[in-house]
Design a protein around this motif. Structure first.
Motif, PDB file in Angstrom:
ATOM      1  N   GLN A   1      -7.501 -10.071   7.573  1.00  0.00           N
ATOM      2  CA  GLN A   1      -6.616  -9.177   6.840  1.00  0.00           C
ATOM      3  C   GLN A   1      -6.267  -7.979   7.714  1.00  0.00           C
TER       4      GLN A   1
ATOM      5  N   THR B   1      -3.192  -4.411   7.937  1.00  0.00           N
ATOM      6  CA  THR B   1      -2.100  -3.656   7.331  1.00  0.00           C
ATOM      7  C   THR B   1      -0.847  -3.876   8.165  1.00  0.00           C
TER       8      THR B   1
ATOM      9  N   THR C   1       0.817  -1.210   0.000  1.00  0.00           N
ATOM     10  CA  THR C   1       0.000   0.000   0.000  1.00  0.00           C
ATOM     11  C   THR C   1       0.854   1.265   0.000  1.00  0.00           C
TER      12      THR C   1
ATOM     13  N   LYS D   1      -0.663  -4.790   2.736  1.00  0.00           N
ATOM     14  CA  LYS D   1      -1.898  -5.478   3.149  1.00  0.00           C
ATOM     15  C   LYS D   1      -1.538  -6.958   3.217  1.00  0.00           C
TER      16      LYS D   1
END
Length: 145
Positions: A47, A49, A32, A38
């Motif tokens: 999921q 970051t 990202t 990610k």
């Protein structure tokens, strides 16, 4: 994988999963930014970051503004007061100058020549320690050993 580079896309790497509450392998889905990606847990499918760990600084945030000015003022005041004490003690002409050796025994109110710290003045003497005022700071040294 190094600590300053993100793992490549579609590769697995070991990271902590909050949902599993354990270290698990994660797959990189996409980058990202240059410092974050990610990722997806291979076990539970959650999921999140992932960000590269920030470099730890020894002193924390650098001081700015009023805090920086206050620290500089405190340091300069301490240095000037210490310098005045050093000059006053060194003006004592009656004190004899001796060379430092930790095996020798020293008395209060003697001038001391140290091989590393230079000329100093013995401010206080205990049975195994002496407090010496040097030009840069006050140091505690061992003696009589």
């Amino acid at each position: 994988m190094s600590l300053n580079a993100l793992p490549p896309v579609a590769k697995s790497f070991f990271a902590f999963c909050k949902k599993c509450d354990a270290d698990r392998y994660h797959v990189v889905l996409a980058h990202t930014s240059s410092t974050s990606a990610k990722i997806k847990c291979e076990i539970c499918g959650s999921q999140k970051t992932y960000s590269l760990p920030k470099a730890q600084t020894r002193t924390g945030k650098p001081l700015t503004g009023a805090a920086k000015a206050k620290r500089e003022q405190t340091l300069s005041a301490r240095k000037s007061s210490h310098r005045n004490e050093y000059d006053m003690l060194m003006s004592n002409e009656g004190a004899q100058t001796v060379t430092y050796n930790m095996k020798n025994k020293f008395e209060k109110n003697q001038k001391l020549q140290h091989p590393k710290f230079g000329l100093g003045f013995i401010k206080d003497a205990a049975s195994d320690k002496i407090e010496v005022v040097f030009e840069d700071e006050v140091r505690t040294l061992v003696h009589n050993r």
